[in-house]
Design an enzyme around this catalytic site. Structure first.
Site, mmCIF file in Angstrom:
data_model
loop_
_atom_site.group_PDB
_atom_site.id
_atom_site.type_symbol
_atom_site.label_atom_id
_atom_site.label_comp_id
_atom_site.label_asym_id
_atom_site.label_seq_id
_atom_site.Cartn_x
_atom_site.Cartn_y
_atom_site.Cartn_z
ATOM 1 N NE ARG A 238 15.896 144.040 -39.633
ATOM 2 C CZ ARG A 238 15.443 143.894 -38.386
ATOM 3 N NH1 ARG A 238 14.922 142.735 -38.014
ATOM 4 N NH2 ARG A 238 15.514 144.895 -37.523
ATOM 5 C CD GLU A 266 7.924 140.809 -42.140
ATOM 6 O OE1 GLU A 266 7.584 141.719 -41.336
ATOM 7 O OE2 GLU A 266 8.721 139.902 -41.855
ATOM 8 C CG HIS A 285 8.295 139.883 -38.068
ATOM 9 N ND1 HIS A 285 8.789 140.760 -39.015
ATOM 10 C CD2 HIS A 285 9.108 140.031 -36.977
ATOM 11 C CE1 HIS A 285 9.829 141.402 -38.519
ATOM 12 N NE2 HIS A 285 10.045 140.979 -37.290
#
Length: 328
Positions: A238, A266, A285
């Site tokens: 995270r 994001e 990611h």
């Protein structure tokens, strides 16, 4: 025959369900497949009279009224976190939940190992130098081996455990900071529990914490400063766990080798300076995103659902309601 609702678009189903699993579904269940428009109305249609619902990325949040007398009793999530999908108050009472998060953890573990080795050997710097027409830098910089070094895991989540298992051949010393890790479990994992400041004193620091109020900003500027020069910092968990200003300052200084796979927000909006920083590995990611890993997700939860229906057994994808608040 038990009715099973596949609450995911055809495109997503092709991504997370291989042909063998699709055949098993059709053999064992009366399957309802979703259409291209997976909205709340479509989910309600699928759920009506279905005992099992299989979900994935893109499935809308499941409202409490979906789990009425004629709604699903089992949700198998062929993706990661289920906390925003199923109402917490119903878990363990009206609905049993399974999640493929522990299968995705293996892919994340592989990413962490790859990032660790890539940065320890300073491959981005060698790559940039070679592309610019250079050759061996001599004593200017040199990669290091992972064998025998100290690795700290911030959090003992399933991703941390997967990474730890992949570190076994390298004879590393593994430290773990996790206030919920008891000593018996630490012995099973062959790790040494430490406090957070002590965990920073390592050749590799890898972050594996969930998104909780207690983890936001937990890696402060002072803690980052404790990491020794030349060490590797990996964040595949995270972005909010790390002070962003201090993190970028460390990246630009060149003091640490840094791998980032998560950002806030994001898609990432990164400064030109960070994009140009040496020995910084930036990925979008994708730590848990692999071809084989995705295709395995429906089968991973389905096997445990079938076993649960047969004898009540709770396989590795079963979500413990008692640990709901600690989930990622």
């Amino acid at each position: 025959m038990t009715t099973l609702a596949m609450a995911m678009t055809p495109t997503r189903a092709a991504d997370v369900c291989d042909d063998e699993t699709r055949a098993l579904l059709e053999e064992r269940f009366e399957v309802r497949w979703a259409g291209d428009q997976l909205d709340q109305a479509e989910v309600a249609r699928l759920a009506d009279g279905a005992e099992i619902m299989i979900t994935s990325w893109g499935t809308p949040t499941l409202p409490a009224e979906l789990f009425g007398d004629n709604g699903p009793r089992i949700v198998g999530h062929a993706a990661g976190s289920v906390k925003r999908l199923v109402p917490a108050a119903l878990v363990g009472d009206r609905v049993t939940v399974f999640s493929a998060a522990t299968r995705i953890a293996w892919s994340v573990g592989e990413y962490c190992l790859a990032a660790c080795l890539t940065l320890h050997r300073r491959l981005p710097s060698y790559d940039a130098r070679t592309r610019a027409g250079g050759w061996k830098p001599g004593g200017e910089f040199r990669g290091r081996e992972l064998r025998g070094r100290t690795v700290s895991l911030i959090g003992a989540s399933s991703t941390a455990r997967a990474f730890r298992s992949l570190l076994a051949p390298f004879s590393v010393t593994v430290l773990v900071y996790d206030p919920y890790l008891d000593r018996e479990r630490a012995r099973e994992l062959d790790v040494t529990p430490v406090d957070l400041p002590a965990a920073m004193n390592a050749d590799v620091v890898s972050i594996h914490v969930p998104d909780l109020p207690a983890t936001k900003g937990m890696i402060t500027a002072d803690l980052l400063a404790r990491i020794p020069d030349g060490s590797v910092l990996i964040n595949s968990a995270r972005a909010g766990a790390v002070d962003p200003v201090a993190l970028e300052r460390e990246a630009l200084s060149g003091r640490l080798r840094i791998a980032l796979d998560v950002y806030d927000p994001e898609p990432a909006r990164l400064s030109p300076e960070l994009l140009a920083a040496p020995d910084v590995l930036l990925t979008p990611h994708i730590a848990g995103d692999s071809l084989e890993g995705h295709l395995a997700l429906v089968r991973y939860v389905l096997d445990d659902v079938i076993a649960f229906l047969a004898d009540g057994s709770r396989g590795p994808s079963w979500v413990d309601p008692q640990r709901w608040s600690l989930l990622a």
